[in-house]
Design a protein around this motif. Structure first.
Motif, short mmCIF file in Angstrom:
data_model
loop_
_atom_site.label_atom_id
_atom_site.label_comp_id
_atom_site.label_asym_id
_atom_site.label_seq_id
_atom_site.Cartn_x
_atom_site.Cartn_y
_atom_site.Cartn_z
N ALA A 140 0.83 -1.21 0.00
CA ALA A 140 0.00 0.00 0.00
C ALA A 140 0.86 1.26 0.00
CB ALA A 140 -0.93 -0.01 1.20
N ASP A 167 -10.91 -5.69 1.84
CA ASP A 167 -10.90 -4.41 2.57
C ASP A 167 -10.01 -3.36 1.90
OD1 ASP A 167 -8.52 -5.63 3.14
OD2 ASP A 167 -8.52 -5.16 5.29
N THR A 212 -12.03 0.10 2.27
CA THR A 212 -12.21 0.66 3.61
C THR A 212 -10.87 0.96 4.28
OG1 THR A 212 -12.37 -1.58 4.47
CG2 THR A 212 -14.44 -0.42 4.07
N ARG A 213 -9.85 0.16 3.95
CA ARG A 213 -8.57 0.38 4.62
C ARG A 213 -7.71 1.40 3.89
NH1 ARG A 213 -4.28 -4.26 6.54
NH2 ARG A 213 -2.63 -2.82 7.15
N PHE A 214 -7.56 1.22 2.56
CA PHE A 214 -6.60 2.06 1.84
C PHE A 214 -7.25 3.05 0.89
CE2 PHE A 214 -4.12 -2.02 2.34
CZ PHE A 214 -3.39 -1.57 3.41
N ASN A 215 -8.59 2.96 0.72
CA ASN A 215 -9.27 3.79 -0.27
C ASN A 215 -8.74 3.54 -1.69
OD1 ASN A 215 -11.11 5.70 -1.15
ND2 ASN A 215 -9.68 7.41 -0.91
N GLY A 265 -16.81 -9.24 11.32
CA GLY A 265 -16.30 -8.00 11.89
C GLY A 265 -14.92 -7.66 11.36
N ALA A 266 -14.10 -8.69 11.17
CA ALA A 266 -12.73 -8.46 10.69
C ALA A 266 -12.67 -8.46 9.17
CB ALA A 266 -11.80 -9.53 11.25
N THR A 299 -8.37 -4.80 14.06
CA THR A 299 -9.05 -5.71 13.13
C THR A 299 -9.89 -6.72 13.89
OG1 THR A 299 -7.04 -5.51 11.81
CG2 THR A 299 -8.65 -7.13 11.10
N THR A 354 -11.64 -1.32 10.78
CA THR A 354 -10.62 -1.29 9.75
C THR A 354 -9.85 0.01 9.88
OG1 THR A 354 -12.12 -2.48 8.32
CG2 THR A 354 -10.18 -1.54 7.30
N PRO A 355 -8.58 -0.07 10.33
CA PRO A 355 -7.81 1.17 10.44
C PRO A 355 -7.60 1.73 9.04
CG PRO A 355 -6.62 -0.71 11.35
CD PRO A 355 -7.79 -1.26 10.63
#
Lengths: 311, 490
Positions: free
Chosen positions: A185, A201, A204-207, A276-277, B335, B340-341
């Protein structure tokens, strides 16, 4: 230390006489996760261990033994006593690509695959403001001498994805190896690489934006993202995680674990934790997973030989 | 403002505060014991977060994260053994100060510097996280390589009077990091066919061996003849205001360096301390006292390593890219809690971010209080008869070496490093350069090669990064100017 080893082997001898095994499991089970705590393998591994603990009525100690693409931890477990108390929770790369690449002391015949627990298809991802909108855009990149694909070290599943893309898309990407994980990333976000592969993800995480999903079907999480098949490319790459025991582990232990695994993956708490994860559950029983594991092992070996990574 | 009130209402419960204080206590202990270190301390706590609320988990982890970085300084000052690699540079001035009968003052300086560094970086985190996050990823492999080269100049400062010996030590340190798996080719190097070496050497067992074990062996060797002067006045004493005031620029510089290096993914607190120590040694008006117990040296190390905490959290929280080893585990905790960070956290759960900032602030205050309080406890411990104390250090060292990775070979490595450390002491070789080489070696090599692969093997293309060029130029000045000045003076 010597005394302990002796005691341990005496204990193992007593156990293997059969009678004692009827009550498997009767003590703490050690499960090695061959990657760092809190990482991609660790999170589903710990969720899974928590469920298995409840079902088996024994403690399961999850230990992270990391390094060299997971092969350090896997080697440790391959050499551990095959008594059903030394298990391995490992991903596809450690089990099916690394043995070809690194000449590990274990191979496909060293294990009894117990069950597959989770699988996440890879997405081909690019930076949000990269201007790359489709796979065709990506193929057409000429700046910097062609598309730059960033991934983990050679022989990783990232590399397998890149090699498959090369042959299916008919392009020649520059492969930029990194330490893997979030390093990818960093390079895409910093504009030093064009694309990589990541899980669901990515946004949501890195756009990041995804160009396609490398699976048979579109995902419910991202119904707008086409599959590679739809676009006319045969690129199917996913990361799965499974539970393994040694090939000579007692049949009774394997049966017990196999049954427990089937129940564990369908409990509400496991589903809730995984959702959730942002992780997907994928279950395969002992027989199906065994065949699948052997096939994948051969397939990935072939791919790496073709790429000239191993001979 | 809405965020703030929501965050306060969610985070200011009794349970959350208890989790924070427990985290701080555990972090202090794990940091001060040679071996555990920040990452291991966090991993031990990981399974407990399963049954905890999101808020409590975050509080627990931030508490451990902040105080474990600080805790390493205590053993560095009192027993000449950095509790964590981040405190390796603290030994250089902390231990001489303690030997000079000012252990309480040294702990006072370290605590104050840690607090200021931590709070400074927190303020930066609150004010400029999104902006700096963008800066952090603009530093490519070449730029980070250049920063590591700058950090390596620290070798010259810590081996004054025996530069050749220092360079030799650093080379050995650099070489040790080449053992084991090579991420960029997937091959295993220098394992000599030994299964145990395939995972490579970990820094912590070597560090414990070189400092803690060799200290034990060394003292044992002289126990009946000449006892080394005892560390006197253990406790906690804040330095006088006038001394603090004249060192304000040092606090500021070290905090800035720590925060900045912390922001860059893949560098971490250990690299930050060496950059900061080098810089302090070069610019401090009291430079000639370095290595003899100069507070500036302590500040350089301790303010910068604690400033890394806030810095490293910037890319972690804003981009989902962990800034150092500790934040990798923290990311895992988030997580597991279903967060989600990164992009999502910043845009959809900003109150969690605000809450994390609050917890960081409280953690820094608790750390200060614990530091002030624990001085007495440590004086009791150090008051024990020397053979018992040394026995305890030996035990904790070997256990600590094993715990880091759970790999038995680390115990062997630790003992070998201990024996090597004693031999080096007798040969009057400085030990710090080996640690510097080893702490920076992997990043040094990986970033150089990563950059060269991107540049398709062309060194000129590799150096076309203006940031990298600037930093390398600065490094050249730092190395050359004193030499040229000396020439001129002659």
């Amino acid at each position: 230390m010597k005394l302990r080893t002796t005691l341990a082997s005496v204990a193992a001898l007593t156990l293997s006489t059969g009678a004692a095994l009827a009550e498997y499991p009767e003590r703490t089970i050690n499960m090695v996760i061959p990657f760092s705590a809190g990482g991609g393998t660790d999170v589903p591994g710990r969720f899974f261990a928590a469920e298995m603990e409840k079902l088996l009525g024994q403690n399961i100690v999850a230990t992270n033994v990391e390094g060299a693409g997971g092969t350090i931890g896997a080697t440790q477990q391959a050499d551990a006593p095959a008594d059903g108390y030394n298990l391995l929770f490992a991903p596809v790369g450690t089990m099916t690509t690394q043995p070809h690449l690194r000449n590990t002391s274990y191979n496909v015949d060293s294990w009894t695959p117990i069950c597959m627990v989770s699988e996440g298809p890879y997405y081909l991802v690019v930076g949000a403001d990269s201007g790359i909108e489709s796979v065709e855009d990506y193929k057409a990149i000429t700046a910097n001498g062609g598309p730059r694909f960033v991934g983990a070290g050679p022989g990783s599943m990232d590399h397998v994805a890149q090699l498959t893309l090369d042959s299916e898309l008919g392009i020649e990407q520059q492969y930029l190896p990194t330490g893997g994980g979030a390093d990818k990333a960093t390079e895409i976000g910093g504009g030093r690489a064009d694309a990589s592969v990541w899980f669901a993800d990515f946004d949501t995480r890195f756009n990041f934006n995804a160009l396609a999903i490398m699976a048979d079907e579109r995902s419910d999480q991202h119904p707008d993202i086409p599959t590679m098949q739809e676009l006319g490319y045969d690129v199917n790459v996913s990361i799965w995680f499974g539970l393994f025991a040694q090939d000579d582990a007692p049949a009774e232990a394997v049966e017990t674990l196999s049954a427990a695994c089937e129940t564990a993956v369908s409990t509400d708490s496991f589903k809730e934790n995984m959702a959730g994860a942002n992780r997907l559950i994928r279950y395969m029983g002992t027989d199906e997973f065994g065949d699948f594991f052997r096939r994948t092992f051969e397939l990935n070996g072939e791919l790496m030989r073709k790429a000239g990574l191993v001979n | 403002m809405e965020n703030l009130s929501l965050a306060i209402s969610q985070f200011s419960t009794f349970g959350v505060l208890v989790a924070l204080v427990i985290g701080c206590l555990w972090g202090l202990l794990a940091g001060a014991l040679p071996g555990m270190g920040t990452v291991a301390a966090l991993i031990v706590a990981l399974p407990f977060t399963f049954g905890m609320s999101t808020e409590s988990s975050i509080a627990l982890f931030l508490g451990i994260y902040v105080t474990s970085v600080y805790g390493g300084s205590i053993s560095a000052i009192l027993i000449n053994t950095p509790g964590t690699p981040q405190s390796a540079a603290t030994v250089l001035d902390g231990y001489p100060m303690a030997r000079a009968g000012q252990a309480d003052l040294a702990i006072g300086w370290a605590t104050l510097a840690s607090f200021i560094g931590g709070v400074f970086s927190l303020i930066v985190l609150i004010v400029a996280a999104p902006l700096l996050a963008a800066v952090s990823i603009s530093f490519g492999p070449a730029a980070i390589f250049a920063i590591i080269v700058f950090a390596l100049t620290c070798i010259a400062w810590v081996s004054e009077g025996s530069t050749i010996k220092g360079l030799l030590g650093a080379s050995v340190g650099l070489w040790l990091t080449t053992i084991g798996p090579d991420d960029l080719t997937g091959l295993t190097r220098f394992d000599f066919g030994q299964q145990e070496l395939r995972g490579g050497l970990s820094l912590i067992p070597v560090l414990i061996g070189l400092f803690a074990l060799s200290e034990v062996f060394y003292r044992a060797a002289f126990y009946f003849t000449s006892k080394p002067s005892d560390v006197q006045n253990v406790g906690f004493k804040l330095p006088p205001w006038a001394d603090i005031r004249i060192r304000a620029p040092q606090f500021l510089r070290s905090s800035i360096i720590g925060t900045f290096v912390g922001i860059l993914p893949g560098t971490g607190a250990t690299a930050a301390t060496f950059v900061s120590y080098s810089e302090a040694r070069r610019t401090s008006p009291r430079a000639e006292n370095f290595g003899k117990g100069e507070p500036d040296g302590l500040i350089a190390s301790e303010a910068s390593n604690n400033a890394v905490t806030g810095g490293a959290l910037i890319p972690t929280l804003a981009l989902g890219i962990p800034g150092d080893g500790g934040t990798v585990v923290l990311l895992g905790v988030l997580t597991i809690q279903g967060l989600t960070p990164g992009y999502d956290l910043v845009n959809n759960n900003p109150h969690i971010l605000t809450g994390a900032f609050l917890m960081l602030m409280v953690a820094n205050i608790v750390m200060f209080a614990l530091g002030a309080f624990s001085g007495r406890i440590f004086s009791r411990i150090l008051g024990m008869p020397e053979p018992i104390l040394m026995g305890l250090i030996l035990m904790f060292s070997l256990v600590g070496a094993f715990v880091v990775r759970g790999n038995p070979v680390d115990v062997t490595v630790c003992v070998v490093a201990g024996v090597a450390g004693v031999i080096l002491r007798f040969g009057r070789y400085p030990i710090a350069p080996i640690v510097i080489g080893m702490a920076l070696g992997t990043t040094f090599e990986t970033k150089l090669r990563q950059g060269m692969i991107s540049a398709r093997g062309d060194f000129v293309t590799f150096l076309q990064d203006p940031i990298a060029l600037g930093i390398l130029g600065l490094t050249a000045l730092v190395v050359l100017v004193p030499t040229l000045k000396r020439r001129k003076a002659r």
